[in-house]
Design an enzyme around this catalytic site. Structure first.
Site, PDB file in Angstrom:
ATOM      1  N   ASP A 174       0.863  -1.185   0.000  1.00  0.00           N
ATOM      2  CA  ASP A 174       0.000   0.000   0.000  1.00  0.00           C
ATOM      3  C   ASP A 174       0.902   1.239   0.000  1.00  0.00           C
ATOM      4  O   ASP A 174       1.385   1.662  -1.046  1.00  0.00           O
ATOM      5  CB  ASP A 174      -0.909  -0.109   1.235  1.00  0.00           C
ATOM      6  CG  ASP A 174      -1.936   0.984   1.344  1.00  0.00           C
ATOM      7  OD1 ASP A 174      -2.316   1.553   0.313  1.00  0.00           O
ATOM      8  OD2 ASP A 174      -2.378   1.279   2.460  1.00  0.00           O
ATOM      9  N   LYS A 217      -0.849  -0.878  -4.786  1.00  0.00           N
ATOM     10  CA  LYS A 217      -1.602   0.362  -5.036  1.00  0.00           C
ATOM     11  C   LYS A 217      -0.574   1.444  -5.351  1.00  0.00           C
ATOM     12  O   LYS A 217      -0.093   2.119  -4.436  1.00  0.00           O
ATOM     13  CB  LYS A 217      -2.390   0.764  -3.796  1.00  0.00           C
ATOM     14  CG  LYS A 217      -3.476  -0.199  -3.359  1.00  0.00           C
ATOM     15  CD  LYS A 217      -4.156   0.339  -2.107  1.00  0.00           C
ATOM     16  CE  LYS A 217      -5.189  -0.616  -1.558  1.00  0.00           C
ATOM     17  NZ  LYS A 217      -5.716  -0.175  -0.256  1.00  0.00           N
TER      18      LYS A 217
HETATM   19  P1  IMP Z   1       1.876  -0.451   3.876  1.00  0.00           P
HETATM   20  O1  IMP Z   1       2.982  -0.371   4.883  1.00  0.00           O
HETATM   21  O2  IMP Z   1       1.060   0.807   3.839  1.00  0.00           O
HETATM   22  O3  IMP Z   1       2.324  -0.853   2.510  1.00  0.00           O
HETATM   23  O4  IMP Z   1       0.855  -1.474   4.462  1.00  0.00           O
HETATM   24  C1  IMP Z   1       0.825  -2.762   4.116  1.00  0.00           C
HETATM   25  C2  IMP Z   1      -0.166  -3.542   4.961  1.00  0.00           C
HETATM   26  O5  IMP Z   1      -1.395  -2.827   5.194  1.00  0.00           O
HETATM   27  C3  IMP Z   1      -0.547  -4.748   4.156  1.00  0.00           C
HETATM   28  O6  IMP Z   1       0.358  -5.799   4.375  1.00  0.00           O
HETATM   29  C4  IMP Z   1      -1.952  -5.037   4.646  1.00  0.00           C
HETATM   30  O7  IMP Z   1      -1.895  -5.835   5.788  1.00  0.00           O
HETATM   31  C5  IMP Z   1      -2.511  -3.676   5.018  1.00  0.00           C
HETATM   32  N1  IMP Z   1      -3.364  -3.144   3.913  1.00  0.00           N
HETATM   33  C6  IMP Z   1      -3.048  -2.170   3.040  1.00  0.00           C
HETATM   34  N2  IMP Z   1      -4.041  -1.929   2.169  1.00  0.00           N
HETATM   35  C7  IMP Z   1      -5.034  -2.800   2.492  1.00  0.00           C
HETATM   36  C8  IMP Z   1      -6.349  -3.049   1.937  1.00  0.00           C
HETATM   37  O8  IMP Z   1      -6.842  -2.433   0.961  1.00  0.00           O
HETATM   38  N3  IMP Z   1      -7.064  -4.037   2.541  1.00  0.00           N
HETATM   39  C9  IMP Z   1      -6.602  -4.747   3.598  1.00  0.00           C
HETATM   40  N4  IMP Z   1      -5.379  -4.545   4.148  1.00  0.00           N
HETATM   41  C10 IMP Z   1      -4.602  -3.578   3.608  1.00  0.00           C
END
Ligand code: IMP
Ligand code: MG
Length: 176
Positions: free
Chosen positions: A104, A132
């Protein structure tokens, strides 16, 4: 339409499309990692279904393990600190593949990569089913990406909304 807790979700990526993509990624890995006995590290909880399906399509020698990450605000700085929990394997000189359900903002993975690099793997690459791109805060190399999706909240195929919805076989997006 799928109801998860108090919200409605609609199918974004049907199960059959996910399975085709998993096979495609596995075929790339079978070629790129032949003879290298890679260690696939799943990031819990979200990656367990994807990793399980991917692993079943691997035809080369390979090993699997899991780790958790816990995030907390550092007392000394305002930055988020991510701690790796549960990785018992010696990854030095191993060809390591981090397997994620979704990238994300990329913050978690950036921190995880920094910590794993210190353990001196022979190589370190990332496999993620979803990404994303519009949400990413820092440039981060993603080596194998299943689907690029819009910056919307998704559930299913391991991904949860408040712990629920992981068992949906489609990847679904918020409908209301
Ligand atoms: P990041 O550090 O923002 O990349 O977060 C990653 C983590 O957030 C992922 O491993 C997921 O566990 C959670 N996450 C991010 N986007 C989503 C979503 O759309 N649905 C569910 N979990 C999400
Ligand atoms: Mg995750």
């Amino acid at each position: 339409m799928h109801k998860v807790k108090d919200k409605h979700f609609k199918t974004l990526i049907p199960a059959a499309d996910i399975q085709r993509k998993v096979v495609e990624i596995a075929e790339l890995l079978n070629t790129d990692y032949a003879g290298k006995n890679p260690l696939l590290i799943g990031v819990l909880n979200g990656s367990f279904i994807f990793l399980s399906d991917l692993f079943k399509c691997m035809k080369i020698d390979c090993e699997v393990t899991f780790m958790r990450v816990s995030s907390y605000e550092s007392l000394r700085s305002t930055g988020k600190v991510t701690q790796i929990i549960g990785l018992k394997e010696d990854i030095s000189d191993r060809h390591v593949l981090i397997v994620e359900d979704i990238v994300d903002t990329g913050q978690t993975l950036t921190n995880v990569k920094e910590q794993l690099v210190k353990l001196k793997p022979a190589s370190l690459k990332v496999v993620t089913l979803l990404n994303k791109p519009d949400a990413m805060l820092t440039p981060l190399q993603l080596d194998y990406v299943g689907f690029k999706i819009k910056n919307d909240f998704v559930v299913g195929y391991g991904l949860d909304y408040d712990g629920l919805g992981r068992n949906l076989t489609d990847i679904c997006v918020l409908a209301d």
